[in-house]
Design a protein around this motif. Structure first.
Motif, short mmCIF file in Angstrom:
data_model
loop_
_atom_site.label_atom_id
_atom_site.label_comp_id
_atom_site.label_asym_id
_atom_site.label_seq_id
_atom_site.Cartn_x
_atom_site.Cartn_y
_atom_site.Cartn_z
N ASP A 105 0.92 -1.24 -0.08
CA ASP A 105 0.17 -0.03 0.17
C ASP A 105 0.50 1.38 -0.03
N THR A 106 2.12 1.07 -0.30
CA THR A 106 3.00 2.38 -0.37
C THR A 106 3.80 2.53 -1.41
N LEU A 107 3.65 3.68 -2.30
CA LEU A 107 4.39 4.00 -3.55
C LEU A 107 5.79 4.69 -3.23
N GLN A 108 6.68 4.53 -4.28
CA GLN A 108 7.79 5.30 -3.98
C GLN A 108 7.68 6.90 -4.00
N THR A 109 6.51 7.30 -4.29
CA THR A 109 6.36 8.72 -4.37
C THR A 109 6.06 9.19 -2.76
N GLN A 110 5.97 8.38 -1.74
CA GLN A 110 5.64 8.39 -0.48
C GLN A 110 6.82 8.17 0.43
N LYS A 111 7.94 8.06 0.13
CA LYS A 111 9.13 7.39 0.97
C LYS A 111 10.48 7.82 0.41
N SER A 112 11.23 8.53 1.05
CA SER A 112 12.51 8.99 0.75
C SER A 112 13.83 8.08 1.02
N HIS A 113 14.51 7.76 0.22
CA HIS A 113 15.70 6.89 0.30
C HIS A 113 17.29 7.59 0.34
N CYS A 161 26.45 7.97 2.56
CA CYS A 161 25.57 8.37 2.03
C CYS A 161 25.57 10.00 1.13
N HIS A 162 24.76 10.19 0.39
CA HIS A 162 24.80 11.53 -0.08
C HIS A 162 23.84 12.28 1.09
N ASP A 163 24.09 13.75 1.04
CA ASP A 163 23.49 14.74 2.04
C ASP A 163 21.71 14.62 1.70
N GLU A 164 21.81 14.42 0.31
CA GLU A 164 20.20 14.38 0.05
C GLU A 164 19.48 13.08 0.13
N HIS A 165 18.49 13.17 0.35
CA HIS A 165 17.39 12.26 0.69
C HIS A 165 16.35 12.45 -0.34
N ILE A 166 16.04 11.39 -1.36
CA ILE A 166 14.93 11.65 -2.45
C ILE A 166 13.97 10.58 -2.74
N GLU A 167 12.84 10.49 -3.07
CA GLU A 167 11.89 9.48 -3.40
C GLU A 167 12.60 8.84 -4.52
N TRP A 168 12.33 7.54 -4.88
CA TRP A 168 12.83 6.85 -6.16
C TRP A 168 12.32 7.63 -7.22
#
Length: 199
Positions: free
Chosen positions: A40-48, A76-83
């Protein structure tokens, strides 16, 4: 105790996993790209968190010079982003750029293997003298352009991924290339710690 380097998903030149290049080829061909995390979770809703291979190698070198410490360092990178944002940067890095991406909400991304996170690299930047991660956008752009410059690099990556998955890649083969050896070192570390992010 020995210091531990913890890596999220690694990407960059001379990859021995095919998630990045498979995704890039799907962008170019117009095939759909998976973005499902769970039922029930898409990659638009979680940062990696992600890490560029050069940053992983330089962090390992810095950690060796540092010697034993009593805690773990997240690399890791400084930035965390959605897939989905990651893929959009890949598409924009092509020449000409591609803006029309087809998504598949029923399949998981090929490149995402570490779903715990995002992680914080503050301690690593403080303890590893001189270590600073590359901009995530620049790292993605560099990797896309690196593949685009020479089709043989795509073949190389797919061959290495196949060897890695079937266990046929020997130490002697890895040592044929210094760059590949460093990359394998990063992947071995990643496999050891990818599912253990709590300090």
């Amino acid at each position: 105790s020995n210091n531990t380097r913890r890596f999220p998903d690694v990407f960059g030149p001379h990859d021995n996993q095919d998630g990045f290049i498979n995704t890039l080829q799907k962008i170019k061909s117009g095939d759909s790209i998976g973005r499902l995390i769970s039922r029930d979770t898409l990659q638009t809703q979680k940062s990696h968190s992600f890490v560029f291979v050069d940053d992983a190698v330089s962090a390992i070198m810095s950690a060796i010079k540092l010697g034993p410490i009593s805690t773990s360092l997240n690399i890791c990178h400084d930035e965390h982003i959605e897939w989905t944002k990651f893929v959009e940067i890949m598409a924009a890095s092509l020449s000409p750029s591609i803006s029309d991406i087809r998504w598949n909400d029923k399949e998981e991304p090929e490149m995402i293997s570490v779903t715990v996170g995002p992680i914080d690299n503050t301690l690593a930047k403080r303890r590893l003298i001189g270590w600073k991660p590359t901009s995530l956008k620049k790292a993605i752009e560099f990797t896309v352009q690196w593949y685009e410059k020479d089709p043989c690099r795509v073949v190389e990556t797919l061959r290495m991924a196949e060897s890695s998955s079937d266990g046929s890649e020997s130490e002697e083969e890895v040592e044929d290339s210094a760059r590949t050896k460093k990359r394998q070192r990063c992947e071995d570390e990643e496999k050891s710690f990818k599912f253990n992010f709590s300090i």
